[in-house]
Design a protein around this motif. Structure first.
Motif, PDB file in Angstrom:
ATOM      1  N   GLY A  32       0.837  -1.192   0.000  1.00 36.88           N
ATOM      2  CA  GLY A  32       0.000   0.000   0.000  1.00 36.88           C
ATOM      3  C   GLY A  32       0.869   1.237   0.000  1.00 36.88           C
ATOM      4  O   GLY A  32       2.075   1.180  -0.259  1.00 36.88           O
ATOM      5  N   PHE A  33       0.273   2.369   0.296  1.00 34.43           N
ATOM      6  CA  PHE A  33       1.008   3.631   0.350  1.00 34.43           C
ATOM      7  C   PHE A  33       0.161   4.656   1.084  1.00 34.43           C
ATOM      8  O   PHE A  33      -1.053   4.489   1.256  1.00 34.43           O
ATOM      9  N   PHE A  34       0.804   5.716   1.512  1.00 33.93           N
ATOM     10  CA  PHE A  34       0.078   6.847   2.080  1.00 33.93           C
ATOM     11  C   PHE A  34       0.947   8.100   1.962  1.00 33.93           C
ATOM     12  O   PHE A  34       2.128   8.021   1.561  1.00 33.93           O
ATOM     13  N   TYR A  35       0.368   9.231   2.287  1.00 33.34           N
ATOM     14  CA  TYR A  35       1.060  10.507   2.190  1.00 33.34           C
ATOM     15  C   TYR A  35       1.144  11.161   3.565  1.00 33.34           C
ATOM     16  O   TYR A  35       0.293  10.924   4.429  1.00 33.34           O
ATOM     17  N   PHE A  36       2.154  11.999   3.723  1.00 35.66           N
ATOM     18  CA  PHE A  36       2.252  12.782   4.956  1.00 35.66           C
ATOM     19  C   PHE A  36       2.946  14.109   4.671  1.00 35.66           C
ATOM     20  O   PHE A  36       3.648  14.256   3.662  1.00 35.66           O
ATOM     21  N   THR A  37       2.715  15.061   5.542  1.00 31.66           N
ATOM     22  CA  THR A  37       3.364  16.366   5.432  1.00 31.66           C
ATOM     23  C   THR A  37       4.261  16.581   6.640  1.00 31.66           C
ATOM     24  O   THR A  37       4.083  15.964   7.697  1.00 31.66           O
TER      25      THR A  37
ATOM     26  N   LYS B 220      -5.295  11.708   5.014  1.00 30.33           N
ATOM     27  CA  LYS B 220      -6.360  10.742   4.699  1.00 30.33           C
ATOM     28  C   LYS B 220      -6.831  10.865   3.256  1.00 30.33           C
ATOM     29  O   LYS B 220      -7.670  10.088   2.807  1.00 30.33           O
ATOM     30  N   THR B 221      -6.292  11.848   2.551  1.00 36.86           N
ATOM     31  CA  THR B 221      -6.647  12.043   1.136  1.00 36.86           C
ATOM     32  C   THR B 221      -5.379  12.161   0.307  1.00 36.86           C
ATOM     33  O   THR B 221      -4.306  12.509   0.811  1.00 36.86           O
ATOM     34  N   ASN B 222      -5.514  11.869  -0.968  1.00 39.28           N
ATOM     35  CA  ASN B 222      -4.407  12.008  -1.910  1.00 39.28           C
ATOM     36  C   ASN B 222      -4.189  13.500  -2.175  1.00 39.28           C
ATOM     37  O   ASN B 222      -5.098  14.175  -2.662  1.00 39.28           O
ATOM     38  N   PRO B 223      -3.004  14.049  -1.866  1.00 43.17           N
ATOM     39  CA  PRO B 223      -2.794  15.489  -2.029  1.00 43.17           C
ATOM     40  C   PRO B 223      -2.766  15.941  -3.486  1.00 43.17           C
ATOM     41  O   PRO B 223      -2.876  17.130  -3.769  1.00 43.17           O
ATOM     42  N   VAL B 224      -2.622  14.997  -4.399  1.00 48.35           N
ATOM     43  CA  VAL B 224      -2.581  15.337  -5.823  1.00 48.35           C
ATOM     44  C   VAL B 224      -3.979  15.312  -6.427  1.00 48.35           C
ATOM     45  O   VAL B 224      -4.384  16.234  -7.143  1.00 48.35           O
ATOM     46  N   THR B 225      -4.760  14.257  -6.114  1.00 44.54           N
ATOM     47  CA  THR B 225      -6.081  14.092  -6.732  1.00 44.54           C
ATOM     48  C   THR B 225      -7.240  14.492  -5.818  1.00 44.54           C
ATOM     49  O   THR B 225      -8.347  14.708  -6.294  1.00 44.54           O
ATOM     50  N   GLY B 226      -6.972  14.545  -4.505  1.00 43.02           N
ATOM     51  CA  GLY B 226      -8.033  14.860  -3.557  1.00 43.02           C
ATOM     52  C   GLY B 226      -8.901  13.670  -3.184  1.00 43.02           C
ATOM     53  O   GLY B 226      -9.830  13.798  -2.386  1.00 43.02           O
ATOM     54  N   GLU B 227      -8.594  12.486  -3.734  1.00 40.86           N
ATOM     55  CA  GLU B 227      -9.392  11.295  -3.450  1.00 40.86           C
ATOM     56  C   GLU B 227      -9.146  10.789  -2.030  1.00 40.86           C
ATOM     57  O   GLU B 227      -8.026  10.874  -1.510  1.00 40.86           O
ATOM     58  N   THR B 228     -10.203  10.236  -1.422  1.00 36.61           N
ATOM     59  CA  THR B 228     -10.063   9.611  -0.112  1.00 36.61           C
ATOM     60  C   THR B 228      -9.228   8.343  -0.249  1.00 36.61           C
ATOM     61  O   THR B 228      -9.443   7.530  -1.140  1.00 36.61           O
ATOM     62  N   LEU B 229      -8.255   8.170   0.654  1.00 35.14           N
ATOM     63  CA  LEU B 229      -7.364   7.017   0.591  1.00 35.14           C
ATOM     64  C   LEU B 229      -7.906   5.870   1.435  1.00 35.14           C
ATOM     65  O   LEU B 229      -8.448   6.087   2.521  1.00 35.14           O
ATOM     66  N   LEU B 230      -7.760   4.661   0.923  1.00 30.78           N
ATOM     67  CA  LEU B 230      -8.194   3.458   1.622  1.00 30.78           C
ATOM     68  C   LEU B 230      -7.059   2.440   1.624  1.00 30.78           C
ATOM     69  O   LEU B 230      -6.252   2.396   0.689  1.00 30.78           O
ATOM     70  N   GLN B 231      -6.993   1.628   2.665  1.00 30.85           N
ATOM     71  CA  GLN B 231      -6.106   0.473   2.677  1.00 30.85           C
ATOM     72  C   GLN B 231      -6.978  -0.722   2.322  1.00 30.85           C
ATOM     73  O   GLN B 231      -7.698  -1.267   3.151  1.00 30.85           O
TER      74      GLN B 231
ATOM     75  N   PHE C 111      -8.494   4.978   6.441  1.00 34.62           N
ATOM     76  CA  PHE C 111      -7.308   5.265   7.234  1.00 34.62           C
ATOM     77  C   PHE C 111      -7.675   5.749   8.632  1.00 34.62           C
ATOM     78  O   PHE C 111      -8.720   6.375   8.841  1.00 34.62           O
ATOM     79  N   LEU C 112      -6.762   5.488   9.558  1.00 34.52           N
ATOM     80  CA  LEU C 112      -6.827   6.084  10.892  1.00 34.52           C
ATOM     81  C   LEU C 112      -5.553   6.899  11.090  1.00 34.52           C
ATOM     82  O   LEU C 112      -4.450   6.410  10.850  1.00 34.52           O
ATOM     83  N   THR C 113      -5.700   8.152  11.497  1.00 35.23           N
ATOM     84  CA  THR C 113      -4.534   9.000  11.745  1.00 35.23           C
ATOM     85  C   THR C 113      -4.629   9.592  13.146  1.00 35.23           C
ATOM     86  O   THR C 113      -5.723   9.766  13.692  1.00 35.23           O
TER      87      THR C 113
ATOM     88  N   LEU D  28       6.501   7.400  12.903  1.00 35.79           N
ATOM     89  CA  LEU D  28       5.150   7.437  12.342  1.00 35.79           C
ATOM     90  C   LEU D  28       4.198   6.546  13.136  1.00 35.79           C
ATOM     91  O   LEU D  28       4.551   5.431  13.519  1.00 35.79           O
ATOM     92  N   SER D  29       2.990   7.054  13.368  1.00 33.34           N
ATOM     93  CA  SER D  29       1.890   6.252  13.932  1.00 33.34           C
ATOM     94  C   SER D  29       0.677   6.446  13.042  1.00 33.34           C
ATOM     95  O   SER D  29       0.297   7.585  12.725  1.00 33.34           O
ATOM     96  N   TYR D  30       0.040   5.343  12.653  1.00 35.11           N
ATOM     97  CA  TYR D  30      -1.108   5.404  11.751  1.00 35.11           C
ATOM     98  C   TYR D  30      -1.782   4.045  11.752  1.00 35.11           C
ATOM     99  O   TYR D  30      -1.313   3.108  12.415  1.00 35.11           O
ATOM    100  N   GLY D  31      -2.872   3.907  11.018  1.00 39.84           N
ATOM    101  CA  GLY D  31      -3.560   2.623  10.982  1.00 39.84           C
ATOM    102  C   GLY D  31      -4.738   2.629  10.025  1.00 39.84           C
ATOM    103  O   GLY D  31      -4.915   3.562   9.231  1.00 39.84           O
ATOM    104  N   TYR D  32      -5.549   1.581  10.110  1.00 39.98           N
ATOM    105  CA  TYR D  32      -6.782   1.529   9.334  1.00 39.98           C
ATOM    106  C   TYR D  32      -7.810   0.742  10.128  1.00 39.98           C
ATOM    107  O   TYR D  32      -7.474  -0.038  11.032  1.00 39.98           O
ATOM    108  N   ASN D  33      -9.060   0.946   9.790  1.00 37.51           N
ATOM    109  CA  ASN D  33     -10.152   0.313  10.523  1.00 37.51           C
ATOM    110  C   ASN D  33     -10.910  -0.640   9.606  1.00 37.51           C
ATOM    111  O   ASN D  33     -11.517  -0.216   8.624  1.00 37.51           O
ATOM    112  N   THR D  34     -10.856  -1.932   9.916  1.00 35.85           N
ATOM    113  CA  THR D  34     -11.569  -2.917   9.112  1.00 35.85           C
ATOM    114  C   THR D  34     -13.035  -2.950   9.543  1.00 35.85           C
ATOM    115  O   THR D  34     -13.332  -3.267  10.705  1.00 35.85           O
ATOM    116  N   PRO D  35     -13.977  -2.616   8.649  1.00 38.59           N
ATOM    117  CA  PRO D  35     -15.402  -2.618   9.015  1.00 38.59           C
ATOM    118  C   PRO D  35     -15.841  -3.972   9.570  1.00 38.59           C
ATOM    119  O   PRO D  35     -15.513  -5.019   9.003  1.00 38.59           O
ATOM    120  N   GLY D  36     -16.549  -3.953  10.697  1.00 42.97           N
ATOM    121  CA  GLY D  36     -17.055  -5.171  11.305  1.00 42.97           C
ATOM    122  C   GLY D  36     -16.022  -5.938  12.102  1.00 42.97           C
ATOM    123  O   GLY D  36     -16.320  -6.983  12.671  1.00 42.97           O
TER     124      GLY D  36
END
Length: 298
Positions: free
Chosen positions: A211-216, A227-238, A243-245, A276-284
């Motif tokens: 996967g991948f993600f962005y940070f500033t 939580k979004t792609n800084p180039v396209t503005g799309e919401t990022l998902l794993q 994402f969890l930030t 770095l600290s980050y994560g994602y939330n698996t529904p259910g």
């Protein structure tokens, strides 16, 4: 009646023998070798990129690349192959300003399939974050030239404070549903790509997974995972998980070190360390949390 049948069989047999003889003659005359084909010269790797950290010294950089050929019987030829390259009209970087090509004629020696070529990156002509493509092309060859006959090198000029580069994982933890699974073997490589002077892409991995993600990074060296792609503005998902930030979801990241991580420690020898600290939330199911410590390689 019996004689007529025998004569017919003999005539048919003669026709078949004549046919085989004719085919053999044609093959002999044309010396057909079904293992042969055109030998096509090309660049071994058609696309690549190069990070260049701008310094006061503006020391030129030698960049090497390979010229090769394919085809024929798939083995090296028993004679030299000569190749002439040049700057393509499609090149955004200008020869003599951002790069130079001091040698343009190369020989792939008999018994080999590659020749080493090089260009000089003129760092004094580069402007930080004005990324440019150097495009080279094969102009002449003693063999045929492949349809894809170009090499594109994207030169990413970066400021002296840029964090872009290769990093080693020197620390980390992975919590799955609140249980620490550790990080496994440390020492893996992570690639940090520069998007701008303050925005970066953590490429290839999200924690321990693909996967991948962005940070500033701000002026105080504080990190914000996006939580979004800084180039396209799309919401990022794993995968399909959001994402969890630490900035937005600290109540779900209860095991990682939100209070003491997401920062950069800079060093005089550029062996910078990113926490770095980050994560994602698996529904259910629940959260997966990552704590990662990266140290820039020399």
């Amino acid at each position: 009646m019996k004689n007529i049948i025998n004569k017919s069989k003999i005539a048919a047999l003669l026709l078949i023998m004549v046919g085989f003889t004719s085919c053999d003659a044609i093959l002999d005359q044309e010396e057909i070798d079904f293992g042969k084909g055109p030998v096509l010269t090309s660049f071994a790797k058609p696309v690549n990129e190069l990070n260049v950290i701008k310094t006061v010294a503006n020391t030129p950089i030698q960049y090497e690349f390979d010229i090769t050929y394919k085809g024929g019987k798939g083995i090296a030829l028993d004679k030299d192959v000569t190749v002439v390259i040049a700057t393509s009209p499609k090149s955004k970087a200008k020869e003599g300003v951002e790069f130079s090509l001091p040698v343009k004629s190369f020989t792939i020696p008999a018994g080999s399939k590659t020749a080493k070529a090089s260009m000089t990156i003129l760092t004094g002509g580069l402007v930080p974050f004005d990324f440019k493509d150097i495009v080279l092309e094969i102009k002449e060859s003693s063999q045929s030239i492949a349809e894809l006959n170009t090499f594109t090198l994207t030169v990413k000029a970066l400021g002296a404070e840029s964090l872009a580069g290769e990093y080693e994982v020197i620390g980390g933890d992975y919590w799955r549903l609140g249980v620490n699974n550790g990080w496994g073997a440390l020492g893996g490589t992570r690639i940090i790509e520069a998007i701008s002077a303050t925005t970066y892409k953590h490429a290839g991995f999200f924690g321990l997974f693909e996967g991948f993600f962005y940070f500033t990074v701000d002026a105080a060296n504080n990190v914000t995972v996006l939580k979004t792609n800084p180039v396209t503005g799309e919401t990022l998902l794993q995968g399909t998980a959001p994402f969890l930030t630490c900035n937005n979801d600290s109540s779900s990241l209860t095991n990682v070190k939100c209070g003491t991580s997401n920062k950069v420690t800079r060093t005089n020898d550029r062996r910078d360390i990113i926490y770095l600290s980050y994560g994602y939330n698996t529904p259910g199911s629940g959260p997966r949390e990552f704590y990662e410590v990266l140290k820039r390689k020399k």
